[in-house]
Design a protein around this motif. Structure first.
Motif, PDB file in Angstrom:
ATOM      1  N   LEU A   1       0.859  -1.177   0.000  1.00  0.00           N
ATOM      2  CA  LEU A   1       0.000   0.000   0.000  1.00  0.00           C
ATOM      3  C   LEU A   1       0.901   1.235   0.000  1.00  0.00           C
ATOM      4  CD1 LEU A   1      -2.899   1.154   0.234  1.00  0.00           C
ATOM      5  CD2 LEU A   1      -2.637   1.006   2.724  1.00  0.00           C
ATOM      6  N   ILE A   2       0.719   2.093  -1.003  1.00  0.00           N
ATOM      7  CA  ILE A   2       1.544   3.289  -1.130  1.00  0.00           C
ATOM      8  C   ILE A   2       0.850   4.459  -0.464  1.00  0.00           C
ATOM      9  CG2 ILE A   2       2.521   4.971  -2.751  1.00  0.00           C
ATOM     10  CD1 ILE A   2       2.944   2.677  -4.709  1.00  0.00           C
ATOM     11  N   ARG A   3       1.586   5.133   0.410  1.00  0.00           N
ATOM     12  CA  ARG A   3       1.074   6.352   1.042  1.00  0.00           C
ATOM     13  C   ARG A   3       1.505   7.544   0.209  1.00  0.00           C
ATOM     14  NH1 ARG A   3       0.490   8.709   6.923  1.00  0.00           N
ATOM     15  NH2 ARG A   3      -0.298   6.628   7.294  1.00  0.00           N
ATOM     16  N   VAL A   4       0.550   8.418  -0.076  1.00  0.00           N
ATOM     17  CA  VAL A   4       0.782   9.642  -0.839  1.00  0.00           C
ATOM     18  C   VAL A   4       0.580  10.814   0.113  1.00  0.00           C
ATOM     19  CG1 VAL A   4       0.061  11.021  -2.825  1.00  0.00           C
ATOM     20  CG2 VAL A   4      -0.118   8.510  -2.914  1.00  0.00           C
ATOM     21  N   ASP A   5       1.567  11.676   0.178  1.00  0.00           N
ATOM     22  CA  ASP A   5       1.473  12.816   1.088  1.00  0.00           C
ATOM     23  C   ASP A   5       0.266  13.680   0.739  1.00  0.00           C
ATOM     24  OD1 ASP A   5       2.973  14.354   3.281  1.00  0.00           O
ATOM     25  OD2 ASP A   5       2.550  15.898   1.781  1.00  0.00           O
TER      26      ASP A   5
ATOM     27  N   ARG B   1      -0.045  16.748   0.787  1.00  0.00           N
ATOM     28  CA  ARG B   1       0.308  17.988   0.076  1.00  0.00           C
ATOM     29  C   ARG B   1       0.484  17.777  -1.428  1.00  0.00           C
ATOM     30  NH1 ARG B   1       4.398  18.707   4.884  1.00  0.00           N
ATOM     31  NH2 ARG B   1       4.684  16.614   4.115  1.00  0.00           N
ATOM     32  N   GLU B   2       0.499  16.539  -1.883  1.00  0.00           N
ATOM     33  CA  GLU B   2       0.608  16.262  -3.321  1.00  0.00           C
ATOM     34  C   GLU B   2      -0.653  16.761  -4.006  1.00  0.00           C
ATOM     35  OE1 GLU B   2       2.998  14.098  -5.771  1.00  0.00           O
ATOM     36  OE2 GLU B   2       3.730  15.685  -4.485  1.00  0.00           O
ATOM     37  N   GLN B   3      -0.500  17.709  -4.904  1.00  0.00           N
ATOM     38  CA  GLN B   3      -1.655  18.334  -5.539  1.00  0.00           C
ATOM     39  C   GLN B   3      -2.254  17.484  -6.661  1.00  0.00           C
ATOM     40  OE1 GLN B   3      -0.366  22.239  -6.673  1.00  0.00           O
ATOM     41  NE2 GLN B   3      -0.014  22.867  -4.560  1.00  0.00           N
ATOM     42  N   ALA B   4      -1.428  16.743  -7.362  1.00  0.00           N
ATOM     43  CA  ALA B   4      -1.905  15.878  -8.451  1.00  0.00           C
ATOM     44  C   ALA B   4      -1.236  14.514  -8.286  1.00  0.00           C
ATOM     45  CB  ALA B   4      -1.581  16.483  -9.805  1.00  0.00           C
TER      46      ALA B   4
ATOM     47  N   ILE C   1       3.246  12.577   5.202  1.00  0.00           N
ATOM     48  CA  ILE C   1       4.614  12.062   5.161  1.00  0.00           C
ATOM     49  C   ILE C   1       5.489  13.240   5.554  1.00  0.00           C
ATOM     50  CG2 ILE C   1       6.446  11.087   3.729  1.00  0.00           C
ATOM     51  CD1 ILE C   1       4.267   9.894   1.926  1.00  0.00           C
ATOM     52  N   GLY C   2       6.265  13.084   6.601  1.00  0.00           N
ATOM     53  CA  GLY C   2       7.049  14.194   7.128  1.00  0.00           C
ATOM     54  C   GLY C   2       8.032  14.785   6.132  1.00  0.00           C
ATOM     55  N   THR C   3       8.653  13.926   5.354  1.00  0.00           N
ATOM     56  CA  THR C   3       9.633  14.361   4.372  1.00  0.00           C
ATOM     57  C   THR C   3       9.377  13.617   3.075  1.00  0.00           C
ATOM     58  OG1 THR C   3      11.264  14.687   6.129  1.00  0.00           O
ATOM     59  CG2 THR C   3      12.105  14.571   3.907  1.00  0.00           C
ATOM     60  N   PHE C   4       9.256  14.338   2.000  1.00  0.00           N
ATOM     61  CA  PHE C   4       9.059  13.828   0.647  1.00  0.00           C
ATOM     62  C   PHE C   4       7.600  13.458   0.391  1.00  0.00           C
ATOM     63  CE2 PHE C   4      13.801  12.508   0.770  1.00  0.00           C
ATOM     64  CZ  PHE C   4      14.200  13.803   0.557  1.00  0.00           C
TER      65      PHE C   4
ATOM     66  N   GLY D   1       2.989   3.043   6.583  1.00  0.00           N
ATOM     67  CA  GLY D   1       3.589   2.497   7.794  1.00  0.00           C
ATOM     68  C   GLY D   1       5.095   2.663   7.854  1.00  0.00           C
ATOM     69  N   ASP D   2       5.721   2.994   6.742  1.00  0.00           N
ATOM     70  CA  ASP D   2       7.178   3.152   6.687  1.00  0.00           C
ATOM     71  C   ASP D   2       7.580   4.598   6.412  1.00  0.00           C
ATOM     72  OD1 ASP D   2       9.866   2.111   6.689  1.00  0.00           O
ATOM     73  OD2 ASP D   2       9.851   2.082   4.498  1.00  0.00           O
ATOM     74  N   GLN D   3       6.619   5.503   6.438  1.00  0.00           N
ATOM     75  CA  GLN D   3       6.850   6.885   6.030  1.00  0.00           C
ATOM     76  C   GLN D   3       7.836   7.644   6.909  1.00  0.00           C
ATOM     77  OE1 GLN D   3       3.819   5.625   6.756  1.00  0.00           O
ATOM     78  NE2 GLN D   3       3.036   6.757   8.496  1.00  0.00           N
ATOM     79  N   GLU D   4       8.082   7.171   8.095  1.00  0.00           N
ATOM     80  CA  GLU D   4       9.051   7.847   8.968  1.00  0.00           C
ATOM     81  C   GLU D   4      10.480   7.384   8.702  1.00  0.00           C
ATOM     82  OE1 GLU D   4       8.166  10.393  10.884  1.00  0.00           O
ATOM     83  OE2 GLU D   4       6.121  10.071  10.167  1.00  0.00           O
ATOM     84  N   HIS D   5      10.626   6.349   7.848  1.00  0.00           N
ATOM     85  CA  HIS D   5      11.944   5.752   7.628  1.00  0.00           C
ATOM     86  C   HIS D   5      12.412   5.781   6.177  1.00  0.00           C
ATOM     87  CE1 HIS D   5      11.573   4.356  11.724  1.00  0.00           C
ATOM     88  NE2 HIS D   5      10.393   3.868  11.411  1.00  0.00           N
ATOM     89  N   PHE D   6      11.457   5.999   5.250  1.00  0.00           N
ATOM     90  CA  PHE D   6      11.821   5.980   3.837  1.00  0.00           C
ATOM     91  C   PHE D   6      10.705   6.630   3.033  1.00  0.00           C
ATOM     92  CE2 PHE D   6      11.922   4.152  -0.417  1.00  0.00           C
ATOM     93  CZ  PHE D   6      13.267   4.208  -0.734  1.00  0.00           C
TER      94      PHE D   6
END
Length: 151
Positions: A2-6, A8-11, A25-28, A34-39
């Motif tokens: 499952l891919i998490r999309v931040d 703030r992504e507008q499109a 997602i804190g960065t990027f 579930g892995d957004q804090e590490h990658f």
């Protein structure tokens, strides 16, 4: 997977092979849920990339994001660009009000990211290519995490 999309992504990109969920997602921009804090992976359009490299305040913001990712322990940093490297040569830099920003300067800034900051920059051609490359990288990350669990 499952891919998490931040949020703030507008499109947001669409992925053929797996579902997505919106979340912070804190960065990027893209990560495994579930892995957004590490990658995570940064996605850039060509105008966004060039403005991030050419405008001083944006460059400083970009370097802060990279430092934040390093501090969080990201094992690798990836920027996926929705363009070809050659497209930089033909970018209309007249959008910049203070002088012309030419391809040589952009390539210099890219070299700083690649060599000094150890950022992998993948030119994917377009949004379909970017979705393919982000999926491929996140799939590899997922496989690495599963291998670590089995150790």
């Amino acid at each position: 997977m499952l891919i998490r999309v931040d949020t703030r992504e507008q499109a947001p990109l669409e992925f053929e092979r797996c579902a997505t969920v919106r979340g912070t997602i804190g960065t990027f921009d893209y990560s495994l849920d579930g892995d957004q804090e590490h990658f995570a992976i940064e996605r850039k359009s060509l105008p966004d990339l060039i403005q991030s490299l050419a405008i001083q305040k944006n460059w400083i913001r970009e370097l802060k994001k990279i430092r934040r990712a390093r501090a969080a322990g990201f094992p690798r940093l990836f920027y996926v660009v929705e363009a070809n490297r050659e497209d930089i040569e033909y970018f209309d830099s007249s959008i910049f009000t203070r002088g012309r920003i030419g391809p040589a300067f952009i390539f210099h800034q890219l070299s700083i990211l690649e060599f000094e900051k150890d950022v992998h920059i993948i030119f994917s051609g377009d949004s379909l290519g970017a979705a393919r490359d982000i999926y491929r990288l996140l799939k590899r990350r997922s496989e690495d995490l599963k291998a670590q669990e089995g150790e």
